[in-house]
Motif scaffolding. Sequence first.
Motif, PDB file in Angstrom:
ATOM      1  N   ILE A  34      55.133  34.266  34.171  1.00  0.00           N
ATOM      2  CA  ILE A  34      53.728  34.491  33.794  1.00  0.00           C
ATOM      3  C   ILE A  34      52.945  33.173  33.880  1.00  0.00           C
ATOM      4  CG2 ILE A  34      52.254  34.954  31.762  1.00  0.00           C
ATOM      5  CD1 ILE A  34      54.287  37.189  31.000  1.00  0.00           C
ATOM      6  N   SER A  35      53.527  32.108  33.364  1.00  0.00           N
ATOM      7  CA  SER A  35      52.820  30.818  33.350  1.00  0.00           C
ATOM      8  C   SER A  35      52.579  30.312  34.771  1.00  0.00           C
ATOM      9  CB  SER A  35      53.634  29.776  32.565  1.00  0.00           C
ATOM     10  OG  SER A  35      53.907  30.261  31.272  1.00  0.00           O
ATOM     11  N   TRP A  36      53.586  30.438  35.645  1.00  0.00           N
ATOM     12  CA  TRP A  36      53.409  29.981  37.023  1.00  0.00           C
ATOM     13  C   TRP A  36      52.421  30.850  37.788  1.00  0.00           C
ATOM     14  CZ3 TRP A  36      53.365  25.752  39.398  1.00  0.00           C
ATOM     15  CH2 TRP A  36      54.224  24.706  39.030  1.00  0.00           C
ATOM     16  N   ALA A  37      52.454  32.159  37.522  1.00  0.00           N
ATOM     17  CA  ALA A  37      51.519  33.052  38.213  1.00  0.00           C
ATOM     18  C   ALA A  37      50.082  32.663  37.869  1.00  0.00           C
ATOM     19  CB  ALA A  37      51.793  34.501  37.820  1.00  0.00           C
ATOM     20  N   LEU A  38      49.829  32.379  36.604  1.00  0.00           N
ATOM     21  CA  LEU A  38      48.469  31.998  36.197  1.00  0.00           C
ATOM     22  C   LEU A  38      48.112  30.623  36.755  1.00  0.00           C
ATOM     23  CD1 LEU A  38      48.484  33.432  32.573  1.00  0.00           C
ATOM     24  CD2 LEU A  38      47.265  34.351  34.556  1.00  0.00           C
ATOM     25  N   LYS A  39      49.069  29.725  36.754  1.00  0.00           N
ATOM     26  CA  LYS A  39      48.833  28.400  37.333  1.00  0.00           C
ATOM     27  C   LYS A  39      48.438  28.543  38.813  1.00  0.00           C
ATOM     28  CE  LYS A  39      49.105  23.939  37.994  1.00  0.00           C
ATOM     29  NZ  LYS A  39      48.055  23.061  37.470  1.00  0.00           N
ATOM     30  N   ASN A  40      49.071  29.500  39.482  1.00  0.00           N
ATOM     31  CA  ASN A  40      48.812  29.684  40.914  1.00  0.00           C
ATOM     32  C   ASN A  40      47.622  30.599  41.191  1.00  0.00           C
ATOM     33  OD1 ASN A  40      50.731  27.918  41.812  1.00  0.00           O
ATOM     34  ND2 ASN A  40      52.366  29.454  41.888  1.00  0.00           N
ATOM     35  N   GLY A  41      46.842  30.869  40.156  1.00  0.00           N
ATOM     36  CA  GLY A  41      45.554  31.529  40.368  1.00  0.00           C
ATOM     37  C   GLY A  41      45.527  33.033  40.225  1.00  0.00           C
ATOM     38  N   ALA A  42      46.610  33.635  39.688  1.00  0.00           N
ATOM     39  CA  ALA A  42      46.539  35.081  39.428  1.00  0.00           C
ATOM     40  C   ALA A  42      45.364  35.329  38.488  1.00  0.00           C
ATOM     41  CB  ALA A  42      47.839  35.564  38.792  1.00  0.00           C
ATOM     42  N   ASP A  43      44.622  36.390  38.745  1.00  0.00           N
ATOM     43  CA  ASP A  43      43.470  36.697  37.888  1.00  0.00           C
ATOM     44  C   ASP A  43      43.939  37.053  36.481  1.00  0.00           C
ATOM     45  OD1 ASP A  43      40.699  37.749  37.276  1.00  0.00           O
ATOM     46  OD2 ASP A  43      41.929  39.541  36.984  1.00  0.00           O
ATOM     47  N   SER A  44      44.973  37.883  36.406  1.00  0.00           N
ATOM     48  CA  SER A  44      45.443  38.377  35.104  1.00  0.00           C
ATOM     49  C   SER A  44      46.786  39.063  35.292  1.00  0.00           C
ATOM     50  CB  SER A  44      44.440  39.378  34.538  1.00  0.00           C
ATOM     51  OG  SER A  44      44.115  40.328  35.528  1.00  0.00           O
ATOM     52  N   ILE A  45      47.462  39.245  34.167  1.00  0.00           N
ATOM     53  CA  ILE A  45      48.757  39.926  34.206  1.00  0.00           C
ATOM     54  C   ILE A  45      48.736  41.018  33.154  1.00  0.00           C
ATOM     55  CG2 ILE A  45      51.254  39.646  33.833  1.00  0.00           C
ATOM     56  CD1 ILE A  45      50.590  36.606  34.643  1.00  0.00           C
ATOM     57  N   GLN A  46      48.984  42.244  33.596  1.00  0.00           N
ATOM     58  CA  GLN A  46      49.038  43.344  32.627  1.00  0.00           C
ATOM     59  C   GLN A  46      50.498  43.727  32.436  1.00  0.00           C
ATOM     60  OE1 GLN A  46      46.326  46.513  33.525  1.00  0.00           O
ATOM     61  NE2 GLN A  46      46.766  47.608  31.621  1.00  0.00           N
ATOM     62  N   VAL A  47      50.940  43.741  31.190  1.00  0.00           N
ATOM     63  CA  VAL A  47      52.368  43.967  30.935  1.00  0.00           C
ATOM     64  C   VAL A  47      52.635  45.383  30.418  1.00  0.00           C
ATOM     65  CG1 VAL A  47      52.911  41.534  30.551  1.00  0.00           C
ATOM     66  CG2 VAL A  47      52.224  42.935  28.613  1.00  0.00           C
ATOM     67  N   PHE A  48      53.761  45.913  30.843  1.00  0.00           N
ATOM     68  CA  PHE A  48      54.142  47.290  30.510  1.00  0.00           C
ATOM     69  C   PHE A  48      55.626  47.332  30.166  1.00  0.00           C
ATOM     70  CE2 PHE A  48      50.638  47.520  33.431  1.00  0.00           C
ATOM     71  CZ  PHE A  48      49.873  48.596  33.009  1.00  0.00           C
ATOM     72  N   SER A  49      56.003  48.248  29.249  1.00  0.00           N
ATOM     73  CA  SER A  49      57.437  48.533  29.153  1.00  0.00           C
ATOM     74  C   SER A  49      57.737  49.804  29.939  1.00  0.00           C
ATOM     75  CB  SER A  49      57.931  48.633  27.707  1.00  0.00           C
ATOM     76  OG  SER A  49      56.940  48.979  26.830  1.00  0.00           O
ATOM     77  N   ASP A  50      56.739  50.682  30.040  1.00  0.00           N
ATOM     78  CA  ASP A  50      56.949  51.955  30.716  1.00  0.00           C
ATOM     79  C   ASP A  50      56.562  51.859  32.202  1.00  0.00           C
ATOM     80  OD1 ASP A  50      57.311  55.031  30.142  1.00  0.00           O
ATOM     81  OD2 ASP A  50      55.579  54.807  31.478  1.00  0.00           O
ATOM     82  N   LEU A  51      57.510  52.156  33.070  1.00  0.00           N
ATOM     83  CA  LEU A  51      57.257  51.975  34.509  1.00  0.00           C
ATOM     84  C   LEU A  51      56.277  52.991  35.081  1.00  0.00           C
ATOM     85  CD1 LEU A  51      60.795  51.044  35.891  1.00  0.00           C
ATOM     86  CD2 LEU A  51      58.864  49.537  35.389  1.00  0.00           C
ATOM     87  N   ASP A  52      56.314  54.233  34.561  1.00  0.00           N
ATOM     88  CA  ASP A  52      55.374  55.238  35.068  1.00  0.00           C
ATOM     89  C   ASP A  52      53.940  54.847  34.743  1.00  0.00           C
ATOM     90  OD1 ASP A  52      57.272  56.800  36.218  1.00  0.00           O
ATOM     91  OD2 ASP A  52      57.653  57.955  34.386  1.00  0.00           O
ATOM     92  N   LEU A  53      53.764  54.375  33.532  1.00  0.00           N
ATOM     93  CA  LEU A  53      52.432  53.921  33.112  1.00  0.00           C
ATOM     94  C   LEU A  53      51.962  52.758  33.985  1.00  0.00           C
ATOM     95  CD1 LEU A  53      50.733  55.024  30.824  1.00  0.00           C
ATOM     96  CD2 LEU A  53      51.547  53.147  29.377  1.00  0.00           C
TER      97      LEU A  53
END
Length: 244
Positions: A34-53
């Motif tokens: 998560i930290s590297w993705a944001l460092k590399n300019g990802a707009d945002s990260i949405q987290v899920f436990s449920d894969l269908d959702l």
Amino acid sequence: MIINLTYYHVANDVPEISPEIAVVIDVLRATTTISWALKNGADSIQVFSDLDLLKKSAIKWQADERVMLGERGGKKIEGFDLGNSPLSVTKKVVYGKRLFMSTTNGTKSLQKVQYAKHLFAMGLLNRRAVAEKIISLQSENVLILGSGWEGTYSLEDSLAAGALASYLKTNCNFEVNILNDELQSALALWDFWKNDILNCLKTATHGKRLSSLGDYEEDFKCCSELDCLDIVPAQVERGVIRAS
Ligand code: 3SL
């Protein structure tokens, strides 16, 4: 002013409360990714436990604006764009995109404390940045949550909890109170391994699990780096994390 720190090894141990500050740790590897993705300019990260959702939410986004990433048991989820390696979230792949993420343990921990007023994701790489953020907020109570492995203790998350507590004790002008034995032992763990972090990660059960799946040397190196990123991943709306 006092800061009270409490550490829980796994999400199931956390009482049903809405803490003022919660810090979620998953050194191997969700919060490092998560930290590297944001460092590399990802707009945002949405987290899920449920894969269908996750899939239902991701599909609403334009294909070129979304990345689905995650793992189960350490292995990439079928049909997803990426697994959960911090090395895979390069600028080229994630810049400007919404990442839809689900992992075996880390995203569950993030969901467990999603009602915290401030929720941060931390690995060893952004320990100092998160600690400085905590100091600046001047809150009395901080809940630290490890991710463990399927409900059990993990060495590497406890190491990072100890690293955070140690930084706060040394660098904070207020009194820092260690409220439970879990965090006292995490501090001792940090003292023992702080000069040999890479080996600690490889010694951990999850480190051994990853090693049995393939060559994860570069992931280990990346996850064991201390204080190398200034990114503080913070929840901005329920389940959505951005850099702060
Ligand atoms: O459990 C998790 O959240 C993951 O970080 C595990 S793995 O390192 O990607 O296998």
